[in-house]
Design a protein around this motif. Structure first.
Motif, short mmCIF file in Angstrom:
data_model
loop_
_atom_site.label_atom_id
_atom_site.label_comp_id
_atom_site.label_asym_id
_atom_site.label_seq_id
_atom_site.Cartn_x
_atom_site.Cartn_y
_atom_site.Cartn_z
N PRO A 1 29.07 72.59 105.36
CA PRO A 1 28.07 73.59 105.73
C PRO A 1 28.67 74.99 105.84
O PRO A 1 29.82 75.16 106.27
CB PRO A 1 27.58 73.12 107.11
CG PRO A 1 27.87 71.65 107.11
CD PRO A 1 29.13 71.48 106.31
N ASN A 2 27.89 75.97 105.43
CA ASN A 2 28.26 77.39 105.50
C ASN A 2 29.42 77.79 104.60
O ASN A 2 29.96 78.88 104.75
CB ASN A 2 28.54 77.81 106.95
CG ASN A 2 27.35 77.54 107.85
OD1 ASN A 2 26.21 77.79 107.47
ND2 ASN A 2 27.61 76.98 109.01
N GLU A 3 29.84 76.93 103.69
CA GLU A 3 30.93 77.26 102.76
C GLU A 3 30.34 77.58 101.38
O GLU A 3 29.62 76.76 100.81
CB GLU A 3 31.93 76.12 102.63
CG GLU A 3 32.66 75.77 103.90
CD GLU A 3 33.69 76.83 104.31
OE1 GLU A 3 33.94 77.78 103.56
OE2 GLU A 3 34.24 76.67 105.40
N PHE B 1 26.51 75.10 100.09
CA PHE B 1 26.83 73.70 100.31
C PHE B 1 25.71 72.81 99.77
O PHE B 1 24.54 73.03 100.05
CB PHE B 1 27.05 73.43 101.80
CG PHE B 1 27.29 71.99 102.13
CD1 PHE B 1 28.36 71.31 101.60
CD2 PHE B 1 26.43 71.31 102.98
CE1 PHE B 1 28.58 69.98 101.90
CE2 PHE B 1 26.64 69.98 103.29
CZ PHE B 1 27.72 69.32 102.75
N GLY B 2 26.08 71.81 98.97
CA GLY B 2 25.11 70.88 98.39
C GLY B 2 24.46 71.37 97.11
O GLY B 2 23.78 70.59 96.44
N GLU B 3 24.67 72.62 96.75
CA GLU B 3 24.10 73.15 95.51
C GLU B 3 24.98 72.78 94.32
O GLU B 3 26.18 72.50 94.48
CB GLU B 3 23.92 74.66 95.59
CG GLU B 3 22.87 75.09 96.58
CD GLU B 3 22.68 76.59 96.63
OE1 GLU B 3 21.59 77.00 97.05
OE2 GLU B 3 23.60 77.35 96.27
N GLU B 4 24.37 72.80 93.14
CA GLU B 4 25.12 72.46 91.93
C GLU B 4 24.84 73.48 90.84
O GLU B 4 23.80 74.13 90.81
CB GLU B 4 24.77 71.06 91.44
CG GLU B 4 23.33 70.91 91.01
CD GLU B 4 22.97 69.47 90.67
OE1 GLU B 4 22.21 69.30 89.69
OE2 GLU B 4 23.43 68.54 91.35
N PHE B 5 25.79 73.59 89.95
CA PHE B 5 25.65 74.37 88.71
C PHE B 5 25.91 73.38 87.58
O PHE B 5 26.84 72.58 87.66
CB PHE B 5 26.68 75.50 88.69
CG PHE B 5 26.87 76.12 87.33
CD1 PHE B 5 25.81 76.73 86.67
CD2 PHE B 5 28.10 76.09 86.71
CE1 PHE B 5 25.99 77.29 85.42
CE2 PHE B 5 28.29 76.65 85.46
CZ PHE B 5 27.24 77.26 84.81
N ARG C 1 35.69 69.84 96.88
CA ARG C 1 35.88 69.59 98.31
C ARG C 1 37.04 70.44 98.83
O ARG C 1 37.78 71.03 98.05
CB ARG C 1 36.15 68.10 98.54
CG ARG C 1 34.95 67.25 98.15
CD ARG C 1 35.21 65.78 98.33
NE ARG C 1 33.99 65.02 98.03
CZ ARG C 1 33.97 63.73 97.76
NH1 ARG C 1 35.10 63.02 97.77
NH2 ARG C 1 32.82 63.13 97.50
N LYS C 2 37.23 70.44 100.13
CA LYS C 2 38.25 71.28 100.74
C LYS C 2 39.66 70.94 100.29
O LYS C 2 40.54 71.79 100.34
CB LYS C 2 38.13 71.22 102.27
CG LYS C 2 36.89 71.92 102.75
CD LYS C 2 36.80 71.98 104.25
CE LYS C 2 35.54 72.76 104.62
NZ LYS C 2 35.41 72.96 106.05
N ASP C 3 39.87 69.72 99.84
CA ASP C 3 41.23 69.34 99.40
C ASP C 3 41.38 69.27 97.88
O ASP C 3 42.45 68.95 97.38
CB ASP C 3 41.66 68.03 100.04
CG ASP C 3 40.81 66.85 99.61
OD1 ASP C 3 39.66 67.05 99.18
OD2 ASP C 3 41.31 65.72 99.68
N GLY C 4 40.30 69.54 97.12
CA GLY C 4 40.44 69.52 95.67
C GLY C 4 39.13 69.25 94.93
O GLY C 4 38.04 69.33 95.50
#
Length: 135
Positions: free
Chosen positions: A37-39, A59-63, A115-118
């Motif tokens: 959230p909020n990223e 967050f949760g959106e896609e391209f 994700r935050k790690d990759g």
């Protein structure tokens, strides 16, 4: 027409019309913000022939984009991504490595969750993603 001219014309026709194994092999690649959230995730993807422009995903959106392989079956897309203080350039689709890893023979779907790690890969929207790249 002699034999050598016939084969030259045939070869040119095949190259210019795309061979069967390449033509109609459509792909859809999805890049999904799974940072939390909020990223916000900034994404800019390109191939040798196409610049897909910059996109900012919540967050949760896609391209996503849809394409066919090039005549030689060597289509390659790279995406520059950044969020917070992290940034990287990732090979998001490489036809030589992944054309049969993204679904069935005629309509491949490739899912990439950031994700935050990759960056994680899967050929299905749901299910277990596997980590391909670290930041």
């Amino acid at each position: 027409m002699n034999t050598s001219k016939f084969f030259l014309v045939l070869a040119c026709t095949l190259v210019l019309s795309k061979p069967y194994f390449v033509q109609g092999r459509g792909y859809t690649v999805y890049v999904i913000n799974d940072l939390g959230p909020n990223e916000k995730l900034n994404v800019h993807c390109k191939s040798k022939d196409d610049d897909l422009g910059p996109h900012t995903l919540g967050f949760g959106e896609e391209f996503y984009w849809v394409f066919d392989l090039n005549v030689f079956g060597t289509t390659l897309f790279r995406c520059n991504m950044d969020w917070g203080n992290k940034q990287g350039s990732f090979e998001i689709f490489n036809a030589r490595k992944e054309q049969y890893k993204c679904g069935n023979t005629f309509d491949g779907h490739c899912y990439r969750k950031v994700r935050k790690d990759g960056v994680y890969y899967n050929k299905h929207r749901d299910g277990d993603y596997w980590k391909k790249y670290s930041w």
